[in-house]
Write a protein that holds these residues in place. Structure first.
Motif, short mmCIF file in Angstrom:
data_model
loop_
_atom_site.label_atom_id
_atom_site.label_comp_id
_atom_site.label_asym_id
_atom_site.label_seq_id
_atom_site.Cartn_x
_atom_site.Cartn_y
_atom_site.Cartn_z
N ARG A 123 0.86 -1.18 0.00
CA ARG A 123 0.00 0.00 0.00
C ARG A 123 0.89 1.24 0.00
O ARG A 123 2.02 1.20 0.51
CB ARG A 123 -0.93 0.02 1.22
N ARG A 124 0.38 2.31 -0.56
CA ARG A 124 1.15 3.56 -0.60
C ARG A 124 0.77 4.39 0.61
O ARG A 124 -0.40 4.50 0.98
CB ARG A 124 0.88 4.32 -1.88
N LYS A 125 1.78 4.99 1.24
CA LYS A 125 1.55 5.83 2.41
C LYS A 125 2.00 7.25 2.09
O LYS A 125 3.18 7.50 1.85
CB LYS A 125 2.33 5.28 3.61
N PHE A 126 1.03 8.15 2.07
CA PHE A 126 1.32 9.57 1.82
C PHE A 126 1.41 10.31 3.15
O PHE A 126 0.94 9.81 4.18
CB PHE A 126 0.23 10.17 0.93
N LYS A 127 1.99 11.50 3.12
CA LYS A 127 2.22 12.23 4.37
C LYS A 127 1.18 13.33 4.59
O LYS A 127 0.28 13.19 5.38
CB LYS A 127 3.64 12.82 4.38
N TYR A 128 1.31 14.42 3.88
CA TYR A 128 0.42 15.56 4.10
C TYR A 128 -0.68 15.61 3.05
O TYR A 128 -1.81 15.99 3.33
CB TYR A 128 1.22 16.86 4.08
N ASP A 129 -0.33 15.26 1.83
CA ASP A 129 -1.29 15.23 0.73
C ASP A 129 -0.77 14.21 -0.28
O ASP A 129 0.21 13.51 -0.03
CB ASP A 129 -1.46 16.62 0.11
N LEU A 130 -1.41 14.14 -1.44
CA LEU A 130 -1.05 13.12 -2.42
C LEU A 130 0.17 13.51 -3.25
O LEU A 130 0.47 12.86 -4.26
CB LEU A 130 -2.23 12.82 -3.33
N SER A 131 0.91 14.53 -2.82
CA SER A 131 2.18 14.86 -3.47
C SER A 131 3.32 14.84 -2.46
O SER A 131 4.38 15.40 -2.70
CB SER A 131 2.10 16.23 -4.15
N SER A 132 3.09 14.17 -1.33
CA SER A 132 4.12 14.07 -0.29
C SER A 132 4.15 12.62 0.20
O SER A 132 3.14 12.09 0.65
CB SER A 132 3.79 15.01 0.88
#
Length: 246
Positions: free
Chosen positions: A40-49
């Protein structure tokens, strides 16, 4: 789609169960849960981080096991982007690291420390960019040393000396350290990884992501090499790094 594709293959280790169990006990690490084959992909603050691929059992076990990974009973090898994060940092500065200009120089080699710290430095660079101050970075690096590099010193003085040596080797990017831009770097490498996974899936060839490296059956190594190079060209990332077998 990728997870469903990966589920068509049998993943495992070519080591006797007792040997695996003993290494896990000696390392005091968690048992390997072979059912964890979906990433699974884990993003940080938004979908560009952020956006890296996580959760596969091959990512969470001691790295000493990786040479023994098998897919459908066949031996595998791992290809790695050499100096990827340092290279991406230079790209953020609009510069090009000197080893791409013809100088045969390992970006992670520090003369006073030798080869022992190279693997740690690959992780430490991302930590140094991700954290916003030196104290937090030192704590995070210490945690990595204690868990994965117990043969190294984990004192503040030792870690600080490593950080200073890294700054001396790469003065062009020292302003990026403690900038909190780790999410931006991870997003770039996750987009590169996504391209590789999709391209290999289209070929019908399973590949296991380990952030900036990939594990594939030996018979598909040449295809993986081409895909890793192509990912940079297709995504418009300048200065394609060297791809090496681990």
């Amino acid at each position: 789609s990728f997870n469903d594709f990966l589920g068509e293959f049998n993943l495992g280790l070519s080591l006797p169960v007792e040997e695996v169990r003993q290494i896990i006990l000696d390392r005091k690490t968690n048992p390997i849960d072979y059912s964890r084959t979906r990433v699974r992909r884990k993003f940080k603050y938004d979908l560009s981080s952020g956006g890296r691929f996580y959760n596969g059992w091959w990512q969470e076990m001691p790295k000493d096991f990786r040479p023994y990974i098998i897919i459908d009973g066949e031996p595998c090898s791992e290809l790695d982007y050499s100096g990827q994060h340092l290279l991406l940092l230079y790209g953020l500065e609009g510069d090009e690291y000197r080893w791409l200009k013809g100088l045969n120089d390992d970006p992670y080699y520090l003369e006073d420390y030798g080869e022992d710290v190279r693997s740690l430095l690959k992780i430490a660079v991302l930590i140094l960019v991700n954290e916003t101050n030196e104290d937090r970075a030192i704590r995070a690096i210490r945690q990595k040393i204690n868990y994965e590099f117990s043969y190294l010193d984990s004192t503040d003085d030792y870690i600080k000396s490593l950080i200073e040596a890294l700054k001396d080797k790469h003065p062009e990017i020292k302003d990026q350290l403690f900038s909190g831009k780790g999410g931006e770097l991870q997003y770039q490498d996750s987009q590169i990884a996504e391209y590789v996974l999709k391209d290999m899936q289209a070929r019908g060839q399973p590949v296991l992501p380990v952030h900036d490296s990939f594990i594939v059956q030996d018979k598909y190594l040449a295809h993986l090499y081409s895909s890793m190079k192509e990912a940079y060209r297709m995504l418009g990332v300048d200065s394609i790094p060297e791809v090496k077998i681990k």
